[in-house]
Write an enzyme that holds these catalytic residues in place. Structure first.
Site, short mmCIF file in Angstrom:
data_model
loop_
_atom_site.label_atom_id
_atom_site.label_comp_id
_atom_site.label_asym_id
_atom_site.label_seq_id
_atom_site.Cartn_x
_atom_site.Cartn_y
_atom_site.Cartn_z
N ARG A 193 -28.67 -14.26 -17.79
CA ARG A 193 -29.02 -13.06 -17.03
C ARG A 193 -29.21 -13.39 -15.55
O ARG A 193 -28.75 -12.65 -14.67
CB ARG A 193 -30.29 -12.44 -17.62
CG ARG A 193 -30.71 -11.14 -16.94
CD ARG A 193 -31.91 -11.38 -16.05
NE ARG A 193 -32.33 -10.17 -15.36
CZ ARG A 193 -33.35 -10.10 -14.53
NH1 ARG A 193 -34.05 -11.21 -14.27
NH2 ARG A 193 -33.67 -8.98 -13.92
N SER A 203 -38.01 -0.52 -28.59
CA SER A 203 -39.11 -0.31 -27.65
C SER A 203 -39.50 -1.65 -27.06
O SER A 203 -39.72 -2.62 -27.79
CB SER A 203 -40.30 0.32 -28.38
OG SER A 203 -41.42 0.42 -27.51
N GLY A 249 -41.80 -7.83 -27.72
CA GLY A 249 -43.01 -8.19 -27.00
C GLY A 249 -42.73 -8.89 -25.68
O GLY A 249 -41.58 -9.16 -25.31
N ASP A 278 -34.73 -2.54 -47.90
CA ASP A 278 -35.61 -3.56 -48.47
C ASP A 278 -35.83 -4.69 -47.46
O ASP A 278 -35.19 -4.76 -46.41
CB ASP A 278 -35.04 -4.12 -49.78
CG ASP A 278 -33.62 -4.65 -49.63
OD1 ASP A 278 -33.35 -5.36 -48.63
OD2 ASP A 278 -32.76 -4.35 -50.49
N HIS A 282 -38.98 2.11 -46.10
CA HIS A 282 -38.92 1.32 -47.33
C HIS A 282 -38.32 2.10 -48.50
O HIS A 282 -38.09 1.53 -49.57
CB HIS A 282 -40.33 0.83 -47.70
CG HIS A 282 -40.33 -0.53 -48.33
ND1 HIS A 282 -39.19 -1.16 -48.78
CD2 HIS A 282 -41.36 -1.40 -48.58
CE1 HIS A 282 -39.49 -2.33 -49.27
NE2 HIS A 282 -40.81 -2.51 -49.17
#
Length: 460
Positions: free
Chosen positions: A270, A378, A403, A436, A432
């Site tokens: 980058r 997100s 994160g 799975d 769910h």
């Protein structure tokens, strides 16, 4: 001083209507060799049409018109907000506005009346001529023309809100006679209610009195501080949309899978591409790489790019990868999507993402920006989070949260050598009922291989 307005005799009925004058007040003698043809007016309701897929209600953010205004087709009427996007509503009629059905910040429903118009059936009528005549408000009519005093106050020029105008109209109050107490001469609701003797007038007689007339005696008892009153605020705009979306989302059985990802090589790539991208007018961040990696992984695990048809107990596999991106704006958290990521390069994704961010900050996102999202990402790292449990946005079946990046020491292979490494943590939530743990782990590992070895993008 008076102005004299000459109006053709076959326009007298129309002018009387627009100026709120009764025909009995139009004084004059018509020449016998001239006939008067009255225009036929009718009251029509302007309903709020469907402005987006699945949208049933909007919030009125601003009115550009008021009752009594004369507008033409395609004139701006109001701005509404629906599903986090602002839309400007335009007129489909030429005519006079009789009623606004909603105040600012009120909810309007699709298919229900928004405005009531007075429109003419006479298509040959000169609307421009009549509209200009209507700008001259109530006056006196003499002979074959209309004379209107310049000193007549136009109530539409008075500064107030549509709600106050409605109260004044219902109670036949001339707003020019009401004393304004609001900022910049604005007439408040309380001013009209005082004028109608519904509420007692403000008592200002005690405002200038000294606080204490007697010698001051210091009290030895400390008075307890009064707690502030609780404040009630109705949910509206983005918060209201979020309330409904999250209520529906948490009916889905979630499970979460998390992992640690080394993006050291991605940081180098980058940084090496940053200057070249800026020369092309594109700001490139890590997010376009994450989006493209997700699209490539979705190709291998298409069930994560699907939705559930509960009624028919079936899965709808989406052909396009429209990846929704959570972003913070002044209105709150919104989730527009980058369309067709499977067909775009990282540079094209970066350009589309920058466009969404700019329009999001400016409050210019369109309903189309939110429609047909198939998968969500997100980046909680921008606010410092490491791990989270993201909530699925129905009808999607999966979402990822990335994160913040940490720089930590890491051993190189099986040796004792330590190097500087850039690590992030990613958390995936899935429905769910149809996905799975093995499938979610396989998708995460595929995404991780692209992010940790960005040279693999070249092969695609």
């Amino acid at each position: 001083m008076a102005f004299r307005l000459i109006v053709p005799k076959n326009r007298l009925n129309t002018l009387a209507h627009l100026c709120n004058l009764k025909q009995s007040k139009i004084i004059g003698t018509l020449n016998r060799n001239l006939s008067v043809s009255a225009s036929h007016w009718k009251r029509v309701a302007f309903n709020l049409s469907d402005i987006g897929e699945g949208i049933r209600e909007v919030v009125v953010k601003e009115w550009f018109v008021k009752e009594g205004d004369v507008v033409e087709q395609f004139d701006n009427l109001c701005e509404v907000q629906s599903d986090k996007a602002s839309v400007t509503i335009t007129s489909r009629y030429d005519g006079k506005i009789l009623k606004l059905h909603h105040d600012v910040d009120e909810i309007a429903f699709v298919g229900k009346p928004l405005i009531e118009f007075d429109v003419t059936d006479d298509e040959s009528a000169d609307v421009e001529e009549v509209s200009k005549a209507a700008e001259v408000v109530k006056g006196q009519v003499k002979s074959d023309d209309i004379e209107i005093k310049a000193s007549t106050i136009n109530p539409n020029k008075i500064i107030t809100t549509p709600a106050v105008r409605r109260i004044a109209s219902e109670n036949k109050v001339n707003l020019a006679e009401v004393e304004a107490s609001g900022p910049n001469g604005r007439i408040l609701k309380s001013d009209v209610l005082e004028y109608l003797n519904i509420i007692p007038p403000k008592n200002d007689s005690n405002r200038s009195k000294p606080l204490i007339d007697k010698p001051c005696v210091q009290s030895t008892v400390q008075q307890p501080m009064r707690a502030a009153d609780d404040r009630v605020e109705k949910l509206k705009d983005v918060r209201r949309v979020m309330f409904k979306a999250m209520t529906a989302a948490l009916k889905i059985p979630h499970f979460t899978y998390s992992d640690e990802v080394d993006i050291t090589d991605l940081v180098k790539l980058r940084n090496s591409l940053k200057v070249d991208a800026e020369s092309l007018g594109v700001k490139i961040t890590f997010m376009p790489f994450f989006i493209k990696a997700a699209s490539l992984a979705l190709t291998k695990y298409p069930i994560l790019n699907s939705s559930v048809d509960e009624e028919n107990e079936s899965i709808i596999y989406k052909s396009s990868h429209n990846i929704s991106i959570a972003m913070a704006t002044q209105s709150g958290l919104v989730v527009p999507n980058v369309k067709n990521c499977e067909q775009k390069t990282i540079l094209q994704i970066a350009r589309d993402l920058n466009d969404l961010l700019e329009r999001g900050r400016a409050g210019k996102l369109r309903p189309d920006d939110f429609q047909n999202g198939t998968f969500s990402l997100s980046n909680i790292g921008v606010v410092g989070g490491t791990y989270t449990k993201p909530v699925i946005a129905p009808p999607q079946v999966a979402i990822g949260a990335i994160g913040t990046m940490h720089i930590v020491p890491r051993f190189i292979g099986d040796t004792d050598k330590v190097q500087r490494a850039h690590l992030i943590c990613v958390s995936w939530s899935a429905d769910h009922r149809v996905i799975d743990g093995v499938t979610m782990a396989g998708f995460s590992n595929e995404w991780k291989r692209y992010v940790e070895n960005p040279n693999r993008f070249v092969l695609q």
